[in-house]
Design a protein around this motif. Structure first.
Motif, PDB file in Angstrom:
ATOM      1  N   ILE A  50       1.528   4.972   8.022  1.00 42.43           N
ATOM      2  CA  ILE A  50       0.101   5.183   7.740  1.00 42.43           C
ATOM      3  C   ILE A  50      -0.587   3.882   7.332  1.00 42.43           C
ATOM      4  O   ILE A  50      -1.691   3.575   7.784  1.00 42.43           O
ATOM      5  CB  ILE A  50      -0.072   6.263   6.642  1.00 42.43           C
ATOM      6  CG1 ILE A  50       0.251   7.628   7.243  1.00 42.43           C
ATOM      7  CG2 ILE A  50      -1.490   6.266   6.080  1.00 42.43           C
ATOM      8  CD1 ILE A  50       0.137   8.771   6.282  1.00 42.43           C
ATOM      9  N   HIS A  51       0.073   3.089   6.504  1.00 44.00           N
ATOM     10  CA  HIS A  51      -0.594   1.899   5.973  1.00 44.00           C
ATOM     11  C   HIS A  51      -0.571   0.707   6.926  1.00 44.00           C
ATOM     12  O   HIS A  51      -1.418  -0.167   6.839  1.00 44.00           O
ATOM     13  CB  HIS A  51       0.027   1.496   4.639  1.00 44.00           C
ATOM     14  CG  HIS A  51      -0.386   2.396   3.520  1.00 44.00           C
ATOM     15  ND1 HIS A  51       0.450   3.317   2.970  1.00 44.00           N
ATOM     16  CD2 HIS A  51      -1.569   2.535   2.882  1.00 44.00           C
ATOM     17  CE1 HIS A  51      -0.197   3.973   2.026  1.00 44.00           C
ATOM     18  NE2 HIS A  51      -1.412   3.524   1.952  1.00 44.00           N
ATOM     19  N   PHE A  54      -3.820   0.069   9.084  1.00 47.38           N
ATOM     20  CA  PHE A  54      -4.934  -0.263   8.190  1.00 47.38           C
ATOM     21  C   PHE A  54      -4.786  -1.694   7.666  1.00 47.38           C
ATOM     22  O   PHE A  54      -5.743  -2.457   7.609  1.00 47.38           O
ATOM     23  CB  PHE A  54      -4.956   0.732   7.033  1.00 47.38           C
ATOM     24  CG  PHE A  54      -6.161   0.602   6.148  1.00 47.38           C
ATOM     25  CD1 PHE A  54      -7.404   1.021   6.579  1.00 47.38           C
ATOM     26  CD2 PHE A  54      -6.049   0.056   4.879  1.00 47.38           C
ATOM     27  CE1 PHE A  54      -8.512   0.908   5.760  1.00 47.38           C
ATOM     28  CE2 PHE A  54      -7.140  -0.067   4.057  1.00 47.38           C
ATOM     29  CZ  PHE A  54      -8.379   0.363   4.502  1.00 47.38           C
ATOM     30  N   ARG A 112       1.364  -2.560   1.654  1.00 49.75           N
ATOM     31  CA  ARG A 112       0.682  -1.870   0.551  1.00 49.75           C
ATOM     32  C   ARG A 112       1.101  -2.531  -0.751  1.00 49.75           C
ATOM     33  O   ARG A 112       2.280  -2.825  -0.946  1.00 49.75           O
ATOM     34  CB  ARG A 112       1.060  -0.386   0.523  1.00 49.75           C
ATOM     35  CG  ARG A 112       0.331   0.380  -0.556  1.00 49.75           C
ATOM     36  CD  ARG A 112       0.766   1.831  -0.615  1.00 49.75           C
ATOM     37  NE  ARG A 112       0.373   2.424  -1.883  1.00 49.75           N
ATOM     38  CZ  ARG A 112      -0.818   2.947  -2.136  1.00 49.75           C
ATOM     39  NH1 ARG A 112      -1.722   2.968  -1.203  1.00 49.75           N
ATOM     40  NH2 ARG A 112      -1.106   3.448  -3.314  1.00 49.75           N
ATOM     41  N   TYR A 115      -1.141  -2.562  -8.127  1.00 47.20           N
ATOM     42  CA  TYR A 115      -1.016  -3.352  -9.348  1.00 47.20           C
ATOM     43  C   TYR A 115      -1.856  -2.751 -10.479  1.00 47.20           C
ATOM     44  O   TYR A 115      -2.044  -3.360 -11.522  1.00 47.20           O
ATOM     45  CB  TYR A 115      -1.434  -4.817  -9.103  1.00 47.20           C
ATOM     46  CG  TYR A 115      -2.750  -4.975  -8.378  1.00 47.20           C
ATOM     47  CD1 TYR A 115      -3.942  -4.993  -9.079  1.00 47.20           C
ATOM     48  CD2 TYR A 115      -2.792  -5.068  -7.000  1.00 47.20           C
ATOM     49  CE1 TYR A 115      -5.144  -5.106  -8.424  1.00 47.20           C
ATOM     50  CE2 TYR A 115      -3.991  -5.179  -6.317  1.00 47.20           C
ATOM     51  CZ  TYR A 115      -5.161  -5.209  -7.044  1.00 47.20           C
ATOM     52  OH  TYR A 115      -6.364  -5.303  -6.380  1.00 47.20           O
ATOM     53  N   THR A 116      -2.361  -1.532 -10.260  1.00 45.49           N
ATOM     54  CA  THR A 116      -3.202  -0.904 -11.288  1.00 45.49           C
ATOM     55  C   THR A 116      -2.471   0.226 -12.007  1.00 45.49           C
ATOM     56  O   THR A 116      -3.021   0.852 -12.891  1.00 45.49           O
ATOM     57  CB  THR A 116      -4.477  -0.323 -10.660  1.00 45.49           C
ATOM     58  OG1 THR A 116      -4.095   0.616  -9.653  1.00 45.49           O
ATOM     59  CG2 THR A 116      -5.338  -1.400 -10.056  1.00 45.49           C
ATOM     60  N   ARG A 117      -1.229   0.494 -11.603  1.00 39.63           N
ATOM     61  CA  ARG A 117      -0.510   1.608 -12.220  1.00 39.63           C
ATOM     62  C   ARG A 117       0.521   1.096 -13.214  1.00 39.63           C
ATOM     63  O   ARG A 117       0.674  -0.112 -13.395  1.00 39.63           O
ATOM     64  CB  ARG A 117       0.180   2.425 -11.127  1.00 39.63           C
ATOM     65  CG  ARG A 117      -0.809   2.990 -10.126  1.00 39.63           C
ATOM     66  CD  ARG A 117      -0.248   4.194  -9.425  1.00 39.63           C
ATOM     67  NE  ARG A 117      -1.317   4.897  -8.734  1.00 39.63           N
ATOM     68  CZ  ARG A 117      -1.517   4.813  -7.426  1.00 39.63           C
ATOM     69  NH1 ARG A 117      -0.741   4.073  -6.670  1.00 39.63           N
ATOM     70  NH2 ARG A 117      -2.513   5.484  -6.866  1.00 39.63           N
TER      71      ARG A 117
ATOM     72  N   ILE B  20      -6.222   7.511   0.228  1.00 40.77           N
ATOM     73  CA  ILE B  20      -5.120   6.536   0.298  1.00 40.77           C
ATOM     74  C   ILE B  20      -5.515   5.261   1.030  1.00 40.77           C
ATOM     75  O   ILE B  20      -4.964   4.205   0.739  1.00 40.77           O
ATOM     76  CB  ILE B  20      -3.835   7.150   0.914  1.00 40.77           C
ATOM     77  CG1 ILE B  20      -4.090   7.698   2.307  1.00 40.77           C
ATOM     78  CG2 ILE B  20      -3.264   8.215   0.025  1.00 40.77           C
ATOM     79  CD1 ILE B  20      -2.835   8.192   2.987  1.00 40.77           C
ATOM     80  N   ILE B  22      -8.914   4.103   1.443  1.00 38.39           N
ATOM     81  CA  ILE B  22     -10.119   3.419   0.937  1.00 38.39           C
ATOM     82  C   ILE B  22     -10.180   3.447  -0.590  1.00 38.39           C
ATOM     83  O   ILE B  22     -10.161   2.408  -1.238  1.00 38.39           O
ATOM     84  CB  ILE B  22     -11.396   4.068   1.526  1.00 38.39           C
ATOM     85  CG1 ILE B  22     -11.369   3.962   3.058  1.00 38.39           C
ATOM     86  CG2 ILE B  22     -12.656   3.370   0.982  1.00 38.39           C
ATOM     87  CD1 ILE B  22     -12.340   4.867   3.762  1.00 38.39           C
ATOM     88  N   ASP B  24      -8.192   4.218  -3.023  1.00 36.24           N
ATOM     89  CA  ASP B  24      -7.096   3.684  -3.845  1.00 36.24           C
ATOM     90  C   ASP B  24      -7.126   2.158  -3.926  1.00 36.24           C
ATOM     91  O   ASP B  24      -6.328   1.559  -4.636  1.00 36.24           O
ATOM     92  CB  ASP B  24      -5.739   4.116  -3.269  1.00 36.24           C
ATOM     93  CG  ASP B  24      -5.237   5.393  -3.923  1.00 36.24           C
ATOM     94  OD1 ASP B  24      -5.925   5.880  -4.828  1.00 36.24           O
ATOM     95  OD2 ASP B  24      -4.174   5.896  -3.522  1.00 36.24           O
ATOM     96  N   HIS B  25      -8.024   1.535  -3.173  1.00 39.61           N
ATOM     97  CA  HIS B  25      -8.075   0.065  -3.145  1.00 39.61           C
ATOM     98  C   HIS B  25      -9.345  -0.486  -3.805  1.00 39.61           C
ATOM     99  O   HIS B  25      -9.641  -1.660  -3.662  1.00 39.61           O
ATOM    100  CB  HIS B  25      -7.992  -0.439  -1.696  1.00 39.61           C
ATOM    101  CG  HIS B  25      -6.760   0.041  -0.987  1.00 39.61           C
ATOM    102  ND1 HIS B  25      -5.571  -0.643  -1.048  1.00 39.61           N
ATOM    103  CD2 HIS B  25      -6.523   1.139  -0.243  1.00 39.61           C
ATOM    104  CE1 HIS B  25      -4.659   0.027  -0.357  1.00 39.61           C
ATOM    105  NE2 HIS B  25      -5.206   1.109   0.147  1.00 39.61           N
ATOM    106  N   ASN B  33      -9.853   3.545 -10.022  1.00 34.74           N
ATOM    107  CA  ASN B  33     -10.049   4.027  -8.654  1.00 34.74           C
ATOM    108  C   ASN B  33     -10.573   5.454  -8.702  1.00 34.74           C
ATOM    109  O   ASN B  33      -9.997   6.288  -9.414  1.00 34.74           O
ATOM    110  CB  ASN B  33      -8.723   4.015  -7.885  1.00 34.74           C
ATOM    111  CG  ASN B  33      -8.212   2.620  -7.652  1.00 34.74           C
ATOM    112  OD1 ASN B  33      -8.943   1.731  -7.248  1.00 34.74           O
ATOM    113  ND2 ASN B  33      -6.944   2.401  -7.937  1.00 34.74           N
TER     114      ASN B  33
END
Lengths: 273, 167
Positions: A50-51, A54, A112, A115-117, B20, B22, B24-25, B33
């Motif tokens: 999926i990633h 993108f 992917r 770094y926010t968790r 996931i 858009i 989440d970033h 977020n």
């Protein structure tokens, strides 16, 4: 009997909730066998698929910036090669591998990066097919990034050093003072260094590198510099804040570091726990 | 009914990918977020079977966990939010909760905003708690939970107003 069936029917939503909550808690205990095997590999594969497109799209818009970063990295590497040639003019080019002959490296693209968790994880586009295996070290253009956690055939998930569960053995570049480096869950550029006794002189700006006292990272990979030092009044250990040299919020390419002797080291550790 | 489910699943799938790929970033202030996917839990009709809704919330959270590698945090947050939803709806809408078809279109804006705010706050606090799973980080859990809930509220609230028919 009838009243039991009636009670189940009456409280079926609550019972279902408790059952699903139980499953969720098992799932969140990441060390369970179920989680680490098929489910984990499937999720890794799906996340990668999926990633990837993108990330390819967003990467395209950052080509100029990436070129600049790669040019700088090339320059640094060239300087290191020249430095080694100065030290020994007979040194063959293929022997100038930065990581030394015990280690090999493999470039990988980050598809992917969180770094926010509290427990941040990266996905990279190299997996088992590229000989990437769990527990391998991952470094960025300037310093350490994390440790490979799980692999599928084409992808791998990496425990970022910005993860409350990860501890890194670190030492000061110009001394043999070792400590344990861990993220405190705050800013993505700051980490805490623990277990450094106050009998050792520490100064602001001192450089930290990997200690090499584990089978994960080769010795001497840059980590960061000392940003602040708190000395407790009654002795003991310093409270040191380290500013990372690598910007972990902006990663495009990383290198997976393999240790040819890792199996041997693990066997020895297992034999002598 | 089939038409409702088809539309709802398409809506849920759309929000899943939007989240996931858009939202989440965004990383506002380095960590915030908006959780737009909670709209799926908000807008599922209240007169539908709660048993099925719990299953839907569980698998929706599980799918998010599998992709974002968050190990159960989404699953437990979505499941628990879905479980307490009837009580929150009753608290926010009062007697209007007996007429679910018009719940999001013909109720007072304040009631809808209260419902949205409570759902988001509970979901985000639970998510942050499961992500850290340590009382040592209690302050961070509250800070992240409240900030993310507020940010999500600011993104979702104007969108829900769009569902209101023009008079």
């Amino acid at each position: 009997m009838q009243w039991i069936i009636n009670a189940i029917l009456r409280y079926k939503n609550f019972i279902l909730y408790l059952f699903l909550l139980f499953l969720g808690l098992i799932f969140s205990g990441t060390h369970s066998g179920l989680h680490r095997n098929k489910l984990a590999q499937t999720s890794l594969f799906i996340a990668g698929v999926i990633h990837q497109p993108f990330k390819d799209l967003t990467n395209y818009s950052r080509l100029i910036q990436q070129n600049q970063a790669l040019l700088q990295e090339n320059n640094t590497l060239k300087n290191l090669v020249l430095e080694r040639f100065e030290q020994s003019e007979f040194l063959a080019l293929e022997e100038t591998n930065l990581a030394g002959p015990q280690f090999w490296s493999l470039p990988a693209k980050v598809i992917r990066n969180s770094y926010t968790r509290s427990k941040n994880i990266l996905l990279i586009d190299k997996g088992r097919a590229d000989k990437v295996a769990p527990d391998m070290a991952v470094i960025g253009q300037k310093g350490i990034v994390g440790i490979v956690n799980r692999t599928s055939n084409g992808y791998a998930s990496v425990l970022s050093i910005l993860n409350l569960d990860v501890k890194i053995n670190a030492k000061f570049k110009h001394s043999s003072v070792f400590g344990s480096l861990q993220w405190s869950g705050r800013q993505p550029n700051l980490m805490r260094l623990e277990d450094v006794s106050v009998i050792n002189p520490i100064a602001l700006g001192d450089t930290l590198v990997t200690g090499g006292m584990s089978a994960y990272f080769p010795e001497g990979i840059p980590i960061g510099t000392v940003a602040s030092v708190d000395t407790p009044e009654n002795g003991g250990y310093y409270d040191i804040t380290v500013e990372l040299i690598n910007n972990l919020t902006d990663l495009e390419y990383v290198y997976v570091i393999g240790n040819k002797d890792r199996k041997e080291i693990i066997e020895l550790i297992d034999e002598n726990p | 009914m089939i038409q409702y489910y088809t539309r709802f699943f398409a809506f849920a799938l759309g929000l899943y990918f939007a989240q996931i790929l858009i939202f989440d970033h965004v990383n506002l202030f380095g960590f915030a977020n908006p959780a737009v996917y909670v709209a799926v839990l908000l807008l599922y009709r209240l007169d539908m079977d709660q048993f099925g809704f719990l299953l839907l919330a569980f698998f929706y959270g599980l799918l998010l966990d599998l992709i974002t590698q968050t190990a159960g945090a989404h699953t437990i947050a979505c499941l628990t939010t879905a479980f307490v939803r009837p009580k929150l709806a009753q608290f926010s809408f009062g007697n209007n909760v007996d007429n679910p078809a018009t719940l999001f279109t013909q109720t007072l804006t304040n009631n809808r905003l209260l419902y949205l705010g409570l759902m988001l706050l509970i979901h985000q606090l639970l998510f942050a708690f499961m992500a850290y799973f340590s009382w040592q980080h209690a302050f961070r859990i509250v800070l992240y939970g409240v900030t993310n809930a507020l940010f999500s509220f600011l993104v979702i609230a104007p969108s829900i107003s769009l569902f209101r028919p023009k008079k």
